[in-house]
Design a protein around this motif. Structure first.
Motif, PDB file in Angstrom:
ATOM      1  N   LEU A  88     -17.825  -4.801  27.947  1.00 38.85           N
ATOM      2  CA  LEU A  88     -16.536  -5.124  27.344  1.00 38.85           C
ATOM      3  C   LEU A  88     -15.864  -6.312  28.021  1.00 38.85           C
ATOM      4  CD1 LEU A  88     -14.570  -4.237  25.160  1.00 38.85           C
ATOM      5  CD2 LEU A  88     -13.497  -2.706  26.811  1.00 38.85           C
ATOM      6  N   ILE A  89     -15.796  -6.322  29.331  1.00 35.25           N
ATOM      7  CA  ILE A  89     -15.148  -7.422  30.059  1.00 35.25           C
ATOM      8  C   ILE A  89     -16.050  -8.650  30.075  1.00 35.25           C
ATOM      9  CG2 ILE A  89     -14.149  -8.152  32.248  1.00 35.25           C
ATOM     10  CD1 ILE A  89     -12.568  -6.003  30.759  1.00 35.25           C
ATOM     11  N   VAL A  90     -17.347  -8.420  30.267  1.00 34.10           N
ATOM     12  CA  VAL A  90     -18.297  -9.540  30.290  1.00 34.10           C
ATOM     13  C   VAL A  90     -18.282 -10.281  28.951  1.00 34.10           C
ATOM     14  CG1 VAL A  90     -20.734 -10.176  30.528  1.00 34.10           C
ATOM     15  CG2 VAL A  90     -19.771  -8.360  31.959  1.00 34.10           C
ATOM     16  N   GLY A  91     -18.168  -9.532  27.865  1.00 36.48           N
ATOM     17  CA  GLY A  91     -18.158 -10.143  26.546  1.00 36.48           C
ATOM     18  C   GLY A  91     -16.849 -10.823  26.194  1.00 36.48           C
ATOM     19  N   ASN A  92     -15.822 -10.600  27.006  1.00 35.52           N
ATOM     20  CA  ASN A  92     -14.510 -11.233  26.790  1.00 35.52           C
ATOM     21  C   ASN A  92     -14.076 -11.989  28.039  1.00 35.52           C
ATOM     22  OD1 ASN A  92     -13.361 -10.082  24.032  1.00 35.52           O
ATOM     23  ND2 ASN A  92     -14.344  -8.366  25.085  1.00 35.52           N
ATOM     24  N   ALA A  93     -15.032 -12.703  28.622  1.00 33.02           N
ATOM     25  CA  ALA A  93     -14.770 -13.409  29.871  1.00 33.02           C
ATOM     26  C   ALA A  93     -13.653 -14.432  29.736  1.00 33.02           C
ATOM     27  CB  ALA A  93     -16.046 -14.101  30.347  1.00 33.02           C
ATOM     28  N   ASN A  94     -13.463 -14.992  28.543  1.00 28.67           N
ATOM     29  CA  ASN A  94     -12.410 -15.991  28.351  1.00 28.67           C
ATOM     30  C   ASN A  94     -11.019 -15.410  28.575  1.00 28.67           C
ATOM     31  OD1 ASN A  94     -13.094 -14.493  25.966  1.00 28.67           O
ATOM     32  ND2 ASN A  94     -11.646 -15.748  24.817  1.00 28.67           N
ATOM     33  N   TYR A  95     -10.861 -14.115  28.305  1.00 31.37           N
ATOM     34  CA  TYR A  95      -9.566 -13.477  28.537  1.00 31.37           C
ATOM     35  C   TYR A  95      -9.296 -13.274  30.032  1.00 31.37           C
ATOM     36  CZ  TYR A  95      -9.199 -12.368  23.550  1.00 31.37           C
ATOM     37  OH  TYR A  95      -9.105 -12.451  22.193  1.00 31.37           O
ATOM     38  N   VAL A  96     -10.366 -13.061  30.799  1.00 34.10           N
ATOM     39  CA  VAL A  96     -10.211 -12.785  32.231  1.00 34.10           C
ATOM     40  C   VAL A  96      -9.577 -13.973  32.942  1.00 34.10           C
ATOM     41  CG1 VAL A  96     -11.455 -12.283  34.374  1.00 34.10           C
ATOM     42  CG2 VAL A  96     -12.165 -11.209  32.221  1.00 34.10           C
ATOM     43  N   LYS A  97      -9.916 -15.170  32.502  1.00 31.71           N
ATOM     44  CA  LYS A  97      -9.436 -16.379  33.163  1.00 31.71           C
ATOM     45  C   LYS A  97      -8.039 -16.791  32.704  1.00 31.71           C
ATOM     46  CE  LYS A  97     -14.232 -17.831  33.688  1.00 31.71           C
ATOM     47  NZ  LYS A  97     -15.273 -18.829  33.367  1.00 31.71           N
ATOM     48  N   LYS A  98      -7.495 -16.036  31.728  1.00 29.24           N
ATOM     49  CA  LYS A  98      -6.127 -16.301  31.295  1.00 29.24           C
ATOM     50  C   LYS A  98      -5.171 -15.386  32.058  1.00 29.24           C
ATOM     51  CE  LYS A  98      -7.403 -17.761  26.625  1.00 29.24           C
ATOM     52  NZ  LYS A  98      -7.252 -17.502  25.171  1.00 29.24           N
ATOM     53  N   ILE A  99      -4.402 -15.962  32.958  1.00 30.38           N
ATOM     54  CA  ILE A  99      -3.560 -15.165  33.850  1.00 30.38           C
ATOM     55  C   ILE A  99      -2.569 -14.307  33.075  1.00 30.38           C
ATOM     56  CG2 ILE A  99      -1.887 -15.284  35.730  1.00 30.38           C
ATOM     57  CD1 ILE A  99      -3.166 -17.872  36.615  1.00 30.38           C
ATOM     58  N   VAL A 100      -2.074 -14.812  31.956  1.00 28.73           N
ATOM     59  CA  VAL A 100      -1.024 -14.103  31.225  1.00 28.73           C
ATOM     60  C   VAL A 100      -1.577 -13.022  30.302  1.00 28.73           C
ATOM     61  CG1 VAL A 100       0.536 -16.081  31.286  1.00 28.73           C
ATOM     62  CG2 VAL A 100      -1.061 -15.845  29.389  1.00 28.73           C
ATOM     63  N   PHE A 101      -2.912 -12.939  30.161  1.00 30.45           N
ATOM     64  CA  PHE A 101      -3.467 -11.945  29.232  1.00 30.45           C
ATOM     65  C   PHE A 101      -3.699 -10.616  29.957  1.00 30.45           C
ATOM     66  CE2 PHE A 101      -6.720  -9.665  26.898  1.00 30.45           C
ATOM     67  CZ  PHE A 101      -6.292  -9.803  25.589  1.00 30.45           C
ATOM     68  N   PRO A 102      -3.184  -9.518  29.427  1.00 27.05           N
ATOM     69  CA  PRO A 102      -3.374  -8.197  30.065  1.00 27.05           C
ATOM     70  C   PRO A 102      -4.744  -7.612  29.702  1.00 27.05           C
ATOM     71  CG  PRO A 102      -2.022  -7.978  28.091  1.00 27.05           C
ATOM     72  CD  PRO A 102      -2.301  -9.441  28.242  1.00 27.05           C
ATOM     73  N   ILE A 103      -5.752  -7.901  30.500  1.00 29.61           N
ATOM     74  CA  ILE A 103      -7.115  -7.476  30.151  1.00 29.61           C
ATOM     75  C   ILE A 103      -7.277  -5.954  30.163  1.00 29.61           C
ATOM     76  CG2 ILE A 103      -8.200  -9.600  30.937  1.00 29.61           C
ATOM     77  CD1 ILE A 103      -8.957  -8.176  33.516  1.00 29.61           C
ATOM     78  N   GLN A 104      -6.323  -5.234  30.736  1.00 28.88           N
ATOM     79  CA  GLN A 104      -6.431  -3.776  30.749  1.00 28.88           C
ATOM     80  C   GLN A 104      -6.281  -3.175  29.356  1.00 28.88           C
ATOM     81  OE1 GLN A 104      -4.028  -5.517  32.204  1.00 28.88           O
ATOM     82  NE2 GLN A 104      -2.000  -4.682  31.745  1.00 28.88           N
ATOM     83  N   ILE A 105      -5.829  -3.980  28.391  1.00 26.84           N
ATOM     84  CA  ILE A 105      -5.692  -3.442  27.024  1.00 26.84           C
ATOM     85  C   ILE A 105      -6.988  -3.563  26.228  1.00 26.84           C
ATOM     86  CG2 ILE A 105      -3.250  -4.073  27.011  1.00 26.84           C
ATOM     87  CD1 ILE A 105      -3.951  -6.280  24.986  1.00 26.84           C
ATOM     88  N   LEU A 106      -7.983  -4.268  26.753  1.00 28.00           N
ATOM     89  CA  LEU A 106      -9.249  -4.409  26.025  1.00 28.00           C
ATOM     90  C   LEU A 106      -9.903  -3.055  25.754  1.00 28.00           C
ATOM     91  CD1 LEU A 106     -10.786  -7.611  27.681  1.00 28.00           C
ATOM     92  CD2 LEU A 106      -9.735  -7.383  25.420  1.00 28.00           C
ATOM     93  N   PRO A 107      -9.942  -2.126  26.715  1.00 26.34           N
ATOM     94  CA  PRO A 107     -10.464  -0.788  26.398  1.00 26.34           C
ATOM     95  C   PRO A 107      -9.637  -0.079  25.334  1.00 26.34           C
ATOM     96  CG  PRO A 107     -10.504  -1.137  28.764  1.00 26.34           C
ATOM     97  CD  PRO A 107      -9.730  -2.286  28.174  1.00 26.34           C
ATOM     98  N   VAL A 108      -8.334  -0.296  25.338  1.00 29.56           N
ATOM     99  CA  VAL A 108      -7.470   0.320  24.321  1.00 29.56           C
ATOM    100  C   VAL A 108      -7.825  -0.212  22.937  1.00 29.56           C
ATOM    101  CG1 VAL A 108      -5.093   0.689  23.573  1.00 29.56           C
ATOM    102  CG2 VAL A 108      -5.618   0.568  26.017  1.00 29.56           C
TER     103      VAL A 108
END
Length: 259
Positions: A88-108
């Motif tokens: 899930l995180i590996v497939g959305n690596a572009n979001y990880v590098k965006k400081i303002v994006f709350p990556i904890q909502i990806l599982p949601v």
């Protein structure tokens, strides 16, 4: 919340983008699997089910198919989310590098998309229940109550697996067979009473056992769920979700470096 809903819609639409049948696949896929499992277990192996008000298994193949489909809805929700969790995180690596994006909502978002497919399957199931059994039990209103603890449990597992998957890429290969094993070790194809008495309590260790049994009781059999079992399951699910989220938050700091 607006961001989550928007991402869920995009996830659902993106999954079927370019296909001729579009969202219809969310209905056709579970029906195809239902046909296969019904043939194998209902026709070839002649499996039957004993309802709470019967002493013997006297259901027709059609009735058995509906009962089987009910359990498969719960499993498909679980399998869809857990199978994708390690990447899930590996497939959305572009979001990880965006400081303002709350990556904890990806599982949601992942859970929300799977929940949509489960809702579609439930609507189809209710049609089958009415046609085969002649009526839809009033206890169906309790279906969200039974399903909610599973959602919480799965969410905690996804937070943990998504985090581990960043650092240990083999996790996806490990999870796949475990999901399959969960299907055949859960009461989707068999009843708890079919097991030896000493083994029946251990079945509850399977994360799908209590949700499958409770969902089947309220949607098909018109019986209330085991409230005590559901309460214990809800407590465990809450703990799993809390620990999974805390683990995700502590390990996310290294995501950008690894990716």
């Amino acid at each position: 919340m607006t961001l989550i809903v928007s991402l869920i819609r995009r996830e659902i639409a993106g999954r079927y983008r370019g296909s001729a049948l579009g969202l219809l696949w969310s209905l056709l896929n579970p029906l195809f699997m239902l046909a296969v499992y019904t043939f194998v277990f209902g026709v070839v192996m002649k499996s039957r089910w004993t309802t709470p008000d019967q002493q013997s298994a006297t259901h027709s193949t059609g009735e058995f198919s509906v009962i089987l489909f009910c359990g498969l809805i719960v499993f498909q929700f679980f399998a869809e989310v857990i199978s994708l969790a390690p990447g899930l995180i590996v497939g959305n690596a572009n979001y990880v590098k965006k400081i303002v994006f709350p990556i904890q909502i990806l599982p949601v978002v992942s859970v929300g998309a799977a929940l949509f497919h489960a809702a579609v399957s439930l609507l189809v199931l209710l049609v089958f229940v009415y046609v085969v059994f002649g009526a839809i039990p009033l206890t169906v209103v309790l279906a969200p109550v039974v399903f909610a603890p599973l959602i919480v449990m799965v969410l905690g597992m996804v937070w943990a697996l998504a985090s581990i998957g960043v650092y240990f890429r083999d996790m996806g290969q490990i999870v796949a067979p475990l999901v399959t094993a969960t299907l055949f070790l859960s009461p989707v194809f068999f009843q708890r009473t079919a097991l030896p008495v000493w083994l029946q309590p251990w079945l509850s260790l399977n994360p799908l056992a209590i949700p499958v049994e409770g969902f089947r009781d309220v949607v098909i059999f018109g019986a209330g769920p085991d409230w005590m079992a559901l309460a214990y399951y809800s407590l465990v699910a809450t703990v799993v979700a809390f620990l999974g989220y805390q683990f995700f938050q502590k390990t996310r700091r290294g995501f950008a470096d690894v990716l």
